[in-house]
Design a protein around this motif. Sequence first.
Motif, mmCIF file in Angstrom:
data_model
loop_
_atom_site.group_PDB
_atom_site.id
_atom_site.type_symbol
_atom_site.label_atom_id
_atom_site.label_comp_id
_atom_site.label_asym_id
_atom_site.label_seq_id
_atom_site.Cartn_x
_atom_site.Cartn_y
_atom_site.Cartn_z
ATOM 1 N N ASN A 1 35.290 37.729 40.763
ATOM 2 C CA ASN A 1 34.580 37.085 41.877
ATOM 3 C C ASN A 1 35.514 36.391 42.864
ATOM 4 O O ASN A 1 35.061 35.727 43.788
ATOM 5 N N LYS A 2 36.828 36.532 42.645
ATOM 6 C CA LYS A 2 37.803 36.069 43.640
ATOM 7 C C LYS A 2 38.430 37.268 44.359
ATOM 8 O O LYS A 2 39.462 37.141 45.023
ATOM 9 N N ASP A 3 37.817 38.417 44.180
ATOM 10 C CA ASP A 3 38.208 39.662 44.859
ATOM 11 C C ASP A 3 39.528 40.231 44.355
ATOM 12 O O ASP A 3 40.168 41.034 45.041
ATOM 13 N N ASN A 4 39.924 39.842 43.149
ATOM 14 C CA ASN A 4 41.097 40.458 42.540
ATOM 15 C C ASN A 4 40.706 41.799 41.948
ATOM 16 O O ASN A 4 39.689 41.907 41.245
ATOM 17 N N VAL A 5 41.501 42.831 42.202
ATOM 18 C CA VAL A 5 41.204 44.182 41.740
ATOM 19 C C VAL A 5 42.336 44.649 40.815
ATOM 20 O O VAL A 5 43.508 44.603 41.191
#
Length: 403
Positions: A374-378
Amino acid sequence: MSILSGKNILLGITAGIAAYKTASLVRLFIKSGAQVKVVMTPASKDFITPLTLSTLSKNPVFSSFTNEEDDSAVWNNHVELGLWADLFIIAPATANTLSKMANGVCDNLLLATYLSAKCPVYFAPAMDLDMYKHESTLRSFKILKSFGNVMIPATSGELASGLVGEGRMAEPEDIVTFLENDILNQLPLRDKKVLVTAGPTYEAIDPVRFIANHSSGKMGFEIAKTAANLGAQVILITGPTHEEISHSFIQVFNVVSANEMYNAVHAYYNETDIAILSAAVADFKPKAVASQKIKKNDSEMVIELEKTNDILESLGTAKTHQFLVGFALETNNELENAKDKLKRKNLNLIVLNSLNDKGAGFKNNTNKVTFIDNKDNVTEFQLKDKAEVAQDLFNEILKHIHA
């Protein structure tokens, strides 16, 4: 199922009268589901025969570097023994052997194996009370503990000398309990409750037919197994599947429809710490279910569908303290669709896989996934066995909950 199930246990036996108890100890390890090998000091064979231990462990017993009766025999490799073991338990551990272990003496196969072992080492002292309390023995205890070895304390009772006092080796049942508790207390999900959904749902058309998908439940079952092996108490809610699981930390609840899965999930969600929804729940169900089998009277048939309850979205709305993980199986615009689902459903983490990737998705033993938080880490992974994917998933979860 014991936490020892599947473990490779190396039992080291030294020359104390308590060696007679190791027959029971080997049986308890085998009963717990462990694989057992035994290495003995030469003098310990005066107290219990290798034949007894070999019969119980279903493995050869090792006591010397070579087979003295066969000049052409291959040597017993202490390094391989040490590397094979997940746990090395020395019981009974005499004052003599403990002193040698503490000071790096290497004059028999057991001690050479000890010096080669990379696994946790436990020792269960067994000696007379004056020996147990002697300064040199206490020094050995202290040194071995400083090495990271774990002592299974001796108990008080009648000793071989006829005296009564401390120095009696722990009973086999107590040794097994000690090991289980020590391992459990080190597991990262100890005292956590994990909810997992798996498999498809079947949405009835009539008493014979249903709407479903190709989900096998393999991924969800691997996730449940991994969670249990990490010490969690697991609630596994599964739709119809041929997969089976047996673990003392896993409760399995079988459901059929999306509505049944919705109710089962919500019954346990409040007490859950981590919820992982890997089930392929039907998005639609027939609006009306026929009470009798529908006959083929017409060349066409129209079935009116309605949406099922969105389980994942409902959990995101109700979320308080839970770490919520969803899955996204996509066929196009994979990353964008997964990110959108993550936000819309208030997830902490989403696992993306694509039917465009060979070896991923339904029915395979492998999967190729991407984690998005949910912190946009992929984080993208290559194709792996689903058991490895489950381990990667919990590594990611633990990284977040311990941050």
